[in-house]
Design an enzyme around this catalytic site. Structure first.
Site, PDB file in Angstrom:
ATOM      1  CG  HIS A  98     -22.706  -3.300  42.222  1.00 52.30           C
ATOM      2  ND1 HIS A  98     -24.054  -3.346  41.948  1.00 52.30           N
ATOM      3  CD2 HIS A  98     -22.358  -1.991  42.173  1.00 52.30           C
ATOM      4  CE1 HIS A  98     -24.490  -2.122  41.743  1.00 52.30           C
ATOM      5  NE2 HIS A  98     -23.493  -1.274  41.872  1.00 52.30           N
ATOM      6  CD  GLU A 100     -26.472  -2.798  39.384  1.00 53.01           C
ATOM      7  OE1 GLU A 100     -25.477  -2.932  38.648  1.00 53.01           O
ATOM      8  OE2 GLU A 100     -26.950  -1.667  39.665  1.00 53.01           O
TER       9      GLU A 100
HETATM   10  P1  13P Z   1     -26.089   5.162  40.187  1.00 53.43           P
HETATM   11  O1  13P Z   1     -25.071   6.221  40.427  1.00 53.43           O
HETATM   12  O2  13P Z   1     -26.509   5.067  38.739  1.00 53.43           O
HETATM   13  O3  13P Z   1     -27.235   5.255  41.140  1.00 53.43           O
HETATM   14  O4  13P Z   1     -25.355   3.744  40.484  1.00 53.43           O
HETATM   15  C1  13P Z   1     -24.630   3.594  41.648  1.00 53.43           C
HETATM   16  C2  13P Z   1     -23.908   2.320  41.535  1.00 53.43           C
HETATM   17  O5  13P Z   1     -24.500   1.260  41.581  1.00 53.43           O
HETATM   18  C3  13P Z   1     -22.450   2.380  41.365  1.00 53.43           C
HETATM   19  O6  13P Z   1     -21.873   1.138  41.544  1.00 53.43           O
END
Ligand code: 13P
Length: 253
Positions: A98, A100
């Site tokens: 991901h 992040e």
């Molecule tokens: P959002 O739907 O909050 O934009 O996040 C997407 C996401 O990172 C799912 O892994």
């Protein structure tokens, strides 16, 4: 036919009580709606995995995913969760790479390729994330950049292993921002990625690989995104924290 998938990534949200309530509501609604052709996946934080596996046991088409795993089998990696631990509590999927995790935990494609190997070795399905920053898109390098994430993270796999992988395209500029990719932008990238997969694994395997879209996907835009030929579902963040919104997205197919 490609598997349609809607996966909810709770990220670092919810208490255990909130997580139990949300899971039960999702299971009830999915069972009632009879959306049998869509696989629904819930990815709660690691401490709740076992509980959520228990609550989804026997539920039609609802599976559980981890949000990450460690690439090593076991050992002195304080705070980490191994694939065999996930396997031992019946978790079937793990989100890998991901944005992040790539950004805050400095995960590289090379490390992610090892996580993918560890998952496949134990029979779990990787949901491999890719996606570009806004500046990469503005520079016009987005297709090359995201294709390269797939090459470096996945293209060491043989055909049989690759067939088990799910891909999630999540443009970083659309995550948690409320700015979703337009259906044209999503379709364009998904088609480029499928072509890239086809150059390595052939058309048949590429055509059978599920590629999910993620990034501010909500009940009011899911229908248009999921109608795109190469979009096979969604990886949902914020909207997966409300059962009705999440199940409305599932029903958008
Ligand atoms: P959002 O739907 O909050 O934009 O996040 C997407 C996401 O990172 C799912 O892994």
């Amino acid at each position: 036919m490609r598997q349609k998938i809607v996966a909810g990534n709770w990220k670092m949200n919810n208490t255990i009580e909130e997580g139990k309530k949300l899971t039960s509501e999702i299971v009830d609604m999915v069972n009632k709606e009879g959306v049998d052709d869509v696989k629904v996946i819930i990815a709660p934080p690691a401490p709740y995995l076992s509980t959520v596996v228990g609550l989804t046991d026997g539920a039609n088409n609802v599976e559980v995913s981890a949000q990450n795993c460690n690439e090593h089998e076991s050992g002195a990696y304080t705070g980490e969760v191994s694939v065999s631990m996930l396997n031992s509590i019946d978790v079937k999927y793990a989100i890998i790479g991901h944005s992040e995790r790539r950004e805050y935990f400095h995960e590289t494609n090379e490390q992610l390729s090892k996580k993918v190997d560890a998952l496949l070795k134990s029979g779990l399905t990787p949901i491999f994330c890719c996606g570009e920053t806004l500046s990469t898109r503005e520079n016009g390098n987005h297709f090359e950049y995201v294709s390269n994430q797939l090459s470096e993270g996945l293209f060491h796999l043989g055909e049989e292993d690759f067939k088990k992988v799910v891909i999630a395209y999540e443009p970083i500029w659309a995550i948690g921002t409320g700015v979703t990719a337009s259906s044209e932008q999503a379709q364009e990238m998904h088609a480029v990625l499928r072509k890239h997969l086809s150059s390595k694994y052939g058309t048949e395997i590429a055509n059978n690989t599920s590629i999910l879209y993620g990034g501010s996907c909500k009940p009011d835009n899911a229908k248009e995104l999921f109608a795109c030929e190469d979009v096979d579902g969604g990886l949902i963040g914020g909207a997966s924290l409300k059962a009705k919104d999440f199940v409305d997205i599932v029903k958008s197919f």
